[in-house]
Scaffold this active site. Structure first.
Site, short mmCIF file in Angstrom:
data_model
loop_
_atom_site.label_atom_id
_atom_site.label_comp_id
_atom_site.label_asym_id
_atom_site.label_seq_id
_atom_site.Cartn_x
_atom_site.Cartn_y
_atom_site.Cartn_z
CB CYS A 159 -0.99 -0.07 1.16
SG CYS A 159 -2.41 0.97 0.89
NE ARG A 204 -8.96 5.56 3.05
CZ ARG A 204 -7.72 6.00 2.88
NH1 ARG A 204 -7.49 7.06 2.13
NH2 ARG A 204 -6.71 5.39 3.46
CG HIS A 251 -3.40 -3.45 4.34
ND1 HIS A 251 -2.14 -2.96 4.53
CD2 HIS A 251 -4.12 -2.44 3.81
CE1 HIS A 251 -2.09 -1.69 4.12
NE2 HIS A 251 -3.28 -1.36 3.67
#
Ligand code: GLN
Length: 230
Positions: free
Chosen positions: A90, A124, A187
């Site tokens: 990320c 997002r 993640h």
């Protein structure tokens, strides 16, 4: 002795990606390989002798501080030209790209280790992700939480095709790879979610076939996550 370098966890620790180092050390031990984890803060000199280097995700301000420290010492740029493995998640993925847009809306130069560039997206990207990795020949899962949308240039390949979620932001591809440099938005930590990826990186770093790790709980968890991420 395999040296795993966990970089700037005080800055790049927001999403728990530090666990990637622990998974690598655990599975290395199970495969009969001794390893050590070096935690390198932004004030420490970066060792050149690492076998696997790890960058995690972060908020924009911490990402900028980490990049500044990495540019100051220049070591990651040198190790990317060796056989050492680099896994960047990320914010870390954005840091090792050519450019990204920072919290002040300025375009900043990354380390240029992967031919990718990142701009702010319209919304997002948050939620579960499932991708198919041609390199590993399997599905991988994780979760994403980022504002950046990343475009891959001609000298890098996508790490995976998106099945669920947004990945690089386009909903088509996730991450990028070039040689032993890997970037992804996953993640989880991604290596806890996907033990095959951990063994793949260990094999790359040691030159050994890592196929003898027995960890049924990790296997069961990976399979379950893949089946429920849809
Ligand atoms: N700050 C970056 C973004 O929002 C990276 C976020 C992250 O590492 N999860 O795009």
């Amino acid at each position: 002795m395999l040296t795993i370098v966990r970089i700037h966890n005080e800055l790049l620790g927001t999403y728990g990606d530090r666990g990637n180092a622990d998974v690598l050390a655990f599975r290395a031990k199970a495969a009969g390989v001794t390893s050590t984890i070096l935690d390198i803060s932004y004030r420490d000199p970066m060792p050149e002798s690492g076998d696997i280097y790890l960058l995690g995700g972060a908020e924009d301000a911490a990402q900028a501080l980490s990049l500044a420290a990495l540019k100051r010492d220049g070591v990651l740029s040198r190790i990317a030209a060796t056989d050492s493995v680099l896994l960047a998640i990320c914010a870390g993925f954005q840091i090792i790209g050519t450019t990204f847009v920072n919290g002040e809306n300025e375009v900043v130069e990354g380390l240029g280790l992967l031919d990718v560039s990142t701009v702010p997206g319209k919304s997002r990207c948050v939620g579960d992700v499932k991708i198919f990795s041609d390199l590993l020949g399997i599905e991988l899962t994780g979760f994403e939480n980022h504002g950046g949308v990343t475009t891959i240039g001609s000298s890098a390949k996508a790490f995976g095709k998106v099945i669920v979620g947004r990945g690089n932001g386009d909903g088509a591809h996730d991450g990028a790879v070039s040689g032993n440099v890997f970037g992804t938005y996953l993640h989880g930590p991604v290596l806890a979610r996907n033990p095959e990826f951990a063994d793949f990186l260990l094999a790359r770093a040691t030159g050994m076939k890592i196929a003898n790790v027995t960890d049924p709980l990790a296997d069961e968890y990976a399979v379950w996550r893949r089946s429920v991420t849809k």
